[in-house]
Write an enzyme that holds these catalytic residues in place. Structure first.
Site, mmCIF file in Angstrom:
data_model
loop_
_atom_site.group_PDB
_atom_site.id
_atom_site.type_symbol
_atom_site.label_atom_id
_atom_site.label_comp_id
_atom_site.label_asym_id
_atom_site.label_seq_id
_atom_site.Cartn_x
_atom_site.Cartn_y
_atom_site.Cartn_z
ATOM 1 N N TYR A 22 0.883 -1.128 0.039
ATOM 2 C CA TYR A 22 -0.102 0.056 -0.127
ATOM 3 C C TYR A 22 0.754 1.269 0.007
ATOM 4 O O TYR A 22 1.911 1.488 0.717
ATOM 5 C CB TYR A 22 -0.872 0.146 1.166
ATOM 6 C CG TYR A 22 -2.311 -0.633 0.923
ATOM 7 C CD1 TYR A 22 -3.080 0.084 0.268
ATOM 8 C CD2 TYR A 22 -2.599 -1.897 1.592
ATOM 9 C CE1 TYR A 22 -4.420 -0.692 0.082
ATOM 10 C CE2 TYR A 22 -3.883 -2.402 1.484
ATOM 11 C CZ TYR A 22 -4.749 -1.644 0.362
ATOM 12 O OH TYR A 22 -5.774 -2.251 0.231
ATOM 13 N N ARG A 211 -6.252 9.168 -7.395
ATOM 14 C CA ARG A 211 -5.450 7.966 -7.105
ATOM 15 C C ARG A 211 -6.576 6.952 -7.670
ATOM 16 O O ARG A 211 -7.737 7.071 -8.207
ATOM 17 C CB ARG A 211 -5.389 7.511 -5.666
ATOM 18 C CG ARG A 211 -6.581 7.661 -4.690
ATOM 19 C CD ARG A 211 -6.337 7.370 -3.394
ATOM 20 N NE ARG A 211 -5.731 6.204 -3.151
ATOM 21 C CZ ARG A 211 -5.934 4.985 -2.805
ATOM 22 N NH1 ARG A 211 -7.434 4.900 -2.966
ATOM 23 N NH2 ARG A 211 -5.083 4.075 -2.594
ATOM 24 N N ASN A 213 -8.019 2.616 -7.165
ATOM 25 C CA ASN A 213 -8.194 1.476 -6.208
ATOM 26 C C ASN A 213 -8.771 0.288 -7.244
ATOM 27 O O ASN A 213 -9.522 0.714 -8.075
ATOM 28 C CB ASN A 213 -8.997 1.783 -5.020
ATOM 29 C CG ASN A 213 -9.129 0.791 -3.966
ATOM 30 O OD1 ASN A 213 -8.208 0.136 -3.880
ATOM 31 N ND2 ASN A 213 -10.258 0.677 -3.298
ATOM 32 N N GLU A 256 -11.678 1.737 -9.113
ATOM 33 C CA GLU A 256 -12.050 3.238 -8.923
ATOM 34 C C GLU A 256 -10.933 4.350 -9.262
ATOM 35 O O GLU A 256 -9.956 4.066 -8.575
ATOM 36 C CB GLU A 256 -12.239 3.173 -7.292
ATOM 37 C CG GLU A 256 -13.386 2.100 -7.078
ATOM 38 C CD GLU A 256 -13.677 1.991 -5.526
ATOM 39 O OE1 GLU A 256 -14.703 1.390 -5.016
ATOM 40 O OE2 GLU A 256 -12.928 2.796 -4.810
ATOM 41 N N LYS A 308 -10.777 -8.068 0.240
ATOM 42 C CA LYS A 308 -11.459 -7.750 -0.986
ATOM 43 C C LYS A 308 -12.495 -8.555 -1.473
ATOM 44 O O LYS A 308 -13.022 -8.420 -2.192
ATOM 45 C CB LYS A 308 -10.070 -7.533 -1.978
ATOM 46 C CG LYS A 308 -9.299 -6.370 -1.808
ATOM 47 C CD LYS A 308 -8.262 -6.567 -3.203
ATOM 48 C CE LYS A 308 -7.314 -5.321 -3.083
ATOM 49 N NZ LYS A 308 -7.774 -4.226 -3.365
#
Length: 325
Positions: A22, A211, A213, A256, A308
């Site tokens: 991350y 950003r 995702n 996303e 997830k």
């Protein structure tokens, strides 16, 4: 529905994806990202041929579950700020069909895609057919969360979220930034979430960052919120029973593109979440994407895969992608 070529050409495949390692993964918004088949990233608010269908889906979700929309009383100025900011973005990106102009003591908004021509006075909700945040959310495909900064922290105090990926806005509203991200493994241990919060609190008025995702979703289902887990949860064991052709059609890479805007007037942070999905069968048509997705999924630790919601079919997805070459 968008045709497969259109989906592929405009799909924001996150090449910066670094598996489970991350990072804040943040860059200034507006720069073009070139992919092997197209490009994306020029616009903060992107609309496409799914526009009317996705807005109709949002309206249906809100009618069935009003908790997907919430505005705490102190956030009303930020809602007006958000509405004007997004109208300006739309008018700049799509001047042929959208415009925002001063009109007498107020404003005139035009959205020809939806047949809208609306005069309104800033701060006067009686001049709009809905509250300002609800009004603009009915005209963008993004989910919207507004973060209030006070007492040295950020709070998710307003928003319209109809396309959540395994979380619930109605549950999270009013929580701090760290509380909202509490279920995500490894974030606290690595310090990423604290750095992200500090970065957000340093944003200056008008600054905009983005950003990406990602996760996997079964079927082209935008709404996989925990509020309706009973509807989509059974898809996870089911996907193991289908043949390979159906597996490739049903399993989607869900990306996303998130934009972070420090609103100039209210000081709140507008957090936009735009969701794009591409079935593995189409993703595999781009060899660089296929090999990258397979590699990232293969090295994803079990705790991240479990978070997830893909641990049950992750290994099959890796094998499917490898064999699709």
């Amino acid at each position: 529905m968008i045709s497969a070529p259109d989906l592929i050409e405009t799909f924001p495949f996150p090449f910066a994806l670094d598996s489970y390692r991350y990072s804040t993964n943040v860059e200034p918004a507006g720069s073009t990202v070139h992919t092997p088949v197209g490009r994306w990233g020029e616009r903060v608010v992107d609309i496409d041929t799914e526009y009317e269908r996705e807005l109709a889906e949002r309206a249906a979700i809100l009618a069935a579950d009003p908790t997907r929309y919430a505005v705490l009383p102190h956030m009303r100025p930020a809602c007006w700020d958000t509405m004007l900011t997004l109208m300006r973005e739309l008018a700049s990106a799509y001047p042929q069909t959208m415009s925002l102009q001063r009109h007498g003591a107020g404003w005139r908004w035009r959205n020809e895609r939806l047949g809208i021509a609306q005069d309104f006075v800033l701060g006067d909700e009686t001049t709009l057919p809905a509250e300002p945040l609800a009004y603009i959310a009915s005209q963008v495909q993004d989910d919207i969360v507004l973060l209030d900064q006070r007492d040295g922290d950020l709070f998710g105090d307003a928003g319209v979220v109809t396309f959540a990926a395994d979380w619930s806005f109605g549950f999270d509203v009013g929580m701090t930034f760290l509380e909202i991200h509490g279920p995500v493994p490894r974030l606290r241990e690595t310090g990423v979430i604290t750095r992200a919060r500090e970065f957000l609190m340093r944003l200056q008025p008008g600054e905009t960052y983005r950003r990406t995702n990602w996760t996997l979703t079964i079927g082209r289902r935008l709404d996989v919120s925990t509020d309706i887990y009973h509807e989509w949860g059974p898809d996870r064991p089911m996907i193991l029973t289908v043949d390979d052709a159906e597996f490739g059609r049903l399993v989607h890479l869900r990306v996303e593109v998130q934009h972070l805007i420090r609103l100039a007037e209210s000081g709140a942070i507008c957090f936009l979440i735009r969701t794009y999905m591409l079935p593995l069968a189409d993703l595999a048509a781009v060899d660089a994407w296929r090999t990258r997705a397979a590699a990232v999924l293969a090295e994803l630790p079990d705790d991240m895969a479990d978070y997830k919601g893909i641990i049950g079919y992750r290994d099959r997805a890796v094998e499917w992608l490898r064999q699709a070459g």
